[in-house]
Enzyme design. Structure first.
Site, PDB file in Angstrom:
ATOM      1  CD  GLU A  37      -3.219  -1.050   1.956  1.00  0.00           C
ATOM      2  OE1 GLU A  37      -3.293  -0.149   2.805  1.00  0.00           O
ATOM      3  OE2 GLU A  37      -4.116  -1.890   1.782  1.00  0.00           O
ATOM      4  CD  GLU A  59      -3.429  -6.014   3.053  1.00  0.00           C
ATOM      5  OE1 GLU A  59      -4.327  -5.314   3.595  1.00  0.00           O
ATOM      6  OE2 GLU A  59      -2.213  -5.782   3.178  1.00  0.00           O
TER       7      GLU A  59
HETATM    8  O1  AHR Z   1      -5.286  -5.795   6.937  1.00  0.00           O
HETATM    9  C1  AHR Z   1      -5.234  -4.614   7.669  1.00  0.00           C
HETATM   10  C2  AHR Z   1      -4.566  -3.489   6.900  1.00  0.00           C
HETATM   11  O2  AHR Z   1      -5.349  -3.155   5.802  1.00  0.00           O
HETATM   12  C3  AHR Z   1      -3.225  -3.779   6.307  1.00  0.00           C
HETATM   13  O3  AHR Z   1      -2.188  -3.637   7.215  1.00  0.00           O
HETATM   14  C4  AHR Z   1      -3.124  -2.761   5.225  1.00  0.00           C
HETATM   15  O4  AHR Z   1      -2.304  -3.173   4.156  1.00  0.00           O
HETATM   16  C5  AHR Z   1      -4.567  -2.531   4.815  1.00  0.00           C
HETATM   17  O5  AHR Z   1      -4.880  -1.200   4.756  1.00  0.00           O
END
Ligand code: AHR
Length: 501
Positions: free
Chosen positions: A173, A305
């Site tokens: 991210e 994710e």
């Molecule tokens: O999964 C929780 C968080 O969500 C992670 O650390 C991040 O990459 C995303 O914003």
């Protein structure tokens, strides 16, 4: 009206088992308590790692595990997590609650966890606050076989052989917690960091670039254009581009979410189901951009994710992201996995967040106790698709409508495994209505179709430490052979798997 049509002769593209991958971060009670209890714990463990959690995760055949973050990855300095544990420095986990991180779970412990799970490790490196040298040396420490400063350091820490490490993320991210970069700036950083994360010997690194947040199509466009290929010499810079998308009711400015995991009404049920289905559009539109630069689909879209994200359980730390898990999450898991199966020519890995005790977890723990969530059961039922050949499914479904939302009630995907068995997974998102689905099966004659069903008695049906088996799969007898295939009585709010031979 409710029909699925499929032709087993069209089974072609492999559903990469890594689509069923997981993500575990140094966040809340995921790593510590969830996996790591330490060698001296009363909780049965192997070299400090909980036995019960490993045994349960082996049953869902976790293919790949992403670590150490998440936002934590861009604050993590791997050298803090090697050597004698009592001598490792502590740090503040600033992103996740400002708690003290003692670094007892580091590279060696992670690689041991992956060995115990028999899964591929996927390490995410630090671009946001780390140096090119630091990232480069981590890869050298883990994978270099010859004599070098880093491989000598690894040997002095008790590991003579290098590990095999294929999947390596170049930041996380980086448009946000990983450095607040623009797509243009990150593209250059990716090229630089990615270059020095070397492949040593026969360890071929598979480099994954930070991809877009949700529907940021500009990010995908820029990354594919500037960091996809070496325009001067040819060849590929990246092997995968990582999309992140979470399903939630609403996000507050501080990043927290509204809407609880177990206390919700039908409006929030369908809102979450509908927002989960948005994954289809995201994958399709990002893929279309990737197709322009990479028509041969060499670069994978990696959804590393995804999952549901609610307000934390009352009384728990607001930054530990601990949430329960209900039939609603099971429906989101099933429909999302159907989407990934459908686009398996481009989506070749996905990692649900975050395995144990955080977000849409497979497992919740409380001291020595452990429970399996409805999402765990979906992952277990869908193991039949791992590395099987995807069979395209045409789904015609009635709509389920409520509170201004309208979604197809039925979702499905199918595959043929190495032994020739056809597996169909289906779900019914309507919490009120059983649905009769006609399945037109071309290219095979049905003789047997044993199945299992996961169903709750309420939208928020879930497992607790007192009742850990309230929601679990049962034998399914709702499918009948017809002249053209099957007729399936798909129970309301359920997930079904059929093995058709
Ligand atoms: O999964 C929780 C968080 O969500 C992670 O650390 C991040 O990459 C995303 O914003």
């Amino acid at each position: 009206m409710n029909e699925i049509t499929l032709d087993v002769k069209l089974a072609k593209t492999k559903i990469d088992r890594n689509i069923y991958g997981h993500f575990s971060e140094h966040l809340g009670r995921c790593i510590y308590e969830g996996y790591w209890v330490g060698e001296d714990s009363q909780i049965p463990n192997v070299r400090g790692i909980r036995k019960d959690v490993v045994e349960a995760l082996r049953k869902i055949k976790v293919p790949v595990l992403r670590w150490p973050g998440g936002c934590f990855a861009d604050e993590y300095h791997w050298r803090d997590g090697i050597g004698p544990r009592e001598q490792r420095p502590t740090m503040i986990n600033t992103h996740w609650g400002g708690v003290v991180e003692n670094n007892h779970f580091g590279t060696h412990e992670f690689m041991d966890l992956c060995a115990q799970l028999e899964c591929e490790p996927y390490i995410c490196g630090n671009v946001g606050s780390g140096t090119v040298q630091e990232m480069s040396q981590w890869v050298e420490y883990v994978t270099f076989d010859g004599k070098s400063p880093m491989s000598d350091l690894r040997r002095s820490n008790g590991r003579s052989e290098p590990w095999k490490l294929k999947y390596f993320g170049v930041g996380n991210e980086n448009w946000g917690c990983g450095g607040r970069m623009t797509a243009e700036y990150y593209s250059d950083e990716y090229r630089r960091y990615g270059l020095y994360a070397r492949s040593y010997g026969d360890n071929q690194l598979y480099r994954i670039a930070c991809g877009p947040r949700n529907d940021d199509y500009h990010w995908t466009q820029v990354l594919m254009e500037k960091a996809g290929h070496d325009q001067l010499l040819g060849g590929r810079y990246m092997d995968g581009l990582a999309l992140h998308y979470y399903t939630s009711v609403r996000r507050l400015p501080d990043g927290s979410r509204v809407g609880f995991a177990t206390q919700f009404d039908e409006a929030e049920w369908i809102e979450i189901v509908s927002k989960g289905l948005f994954m289809d559009e995201l994958v399709r539109r990002h893929s279309t951009i990737m197709d322009e630069y990479d028509p041969a689909k060499k670069v994978a879209l990696i959804v590393d994710e995804w999952g549901t994200w609610y307000a934390v359980e009352p009384g728990t730390h607001p930054r530990f992201l601990y949430q329960q898990n209900t039939m609603r999450d099971a429906i989101v898991a099933a429909t999302t996995l159907d989407i990934f199966n459908k686009y398996c020519d481009r989506v070749r890995m996905a990692n649900i967040a975050q395995t144990v005790n955080v977000l849409q977890a497979m497992i919740l723990t409380q001291n020595a106790q452990m429970l399996l969530t409805p999402s765990y059961h979906v992952f277990e039922m869908y193991t039949v698709h791992h590395d099987a050949a995807m069979v395209p499914v045409d789904v015609q479904s009635e709509r389920y409508e409520h509170a201004g939302y309208s979604v197809p009630a039925v979702s499905a995907s199918a595959s043929v495994d190495a032994s020739g068995k056809l597996h169909i997974t289906m779900s019914n998102a309507n919490p009120h209505k059983d649905i009769a689905v006609k399945a037109f099966l071309r290219g095979m004659r049905v003789s047997r179709m044993p199945g299992r069903v996961l169903q709750g008695d309420a939208m928020n049906a879930h497992n607790t430490f007192d009742q850990p088996n309230a929601v679990k799969p049962k034998a399914f007898s709702g499918a009948q052979v017809t002249g053209e295939g099957l007729e399936i009585a798909l129970p309301k709010m359920s997930v079904v798997v059929l093995e058709v031979t």
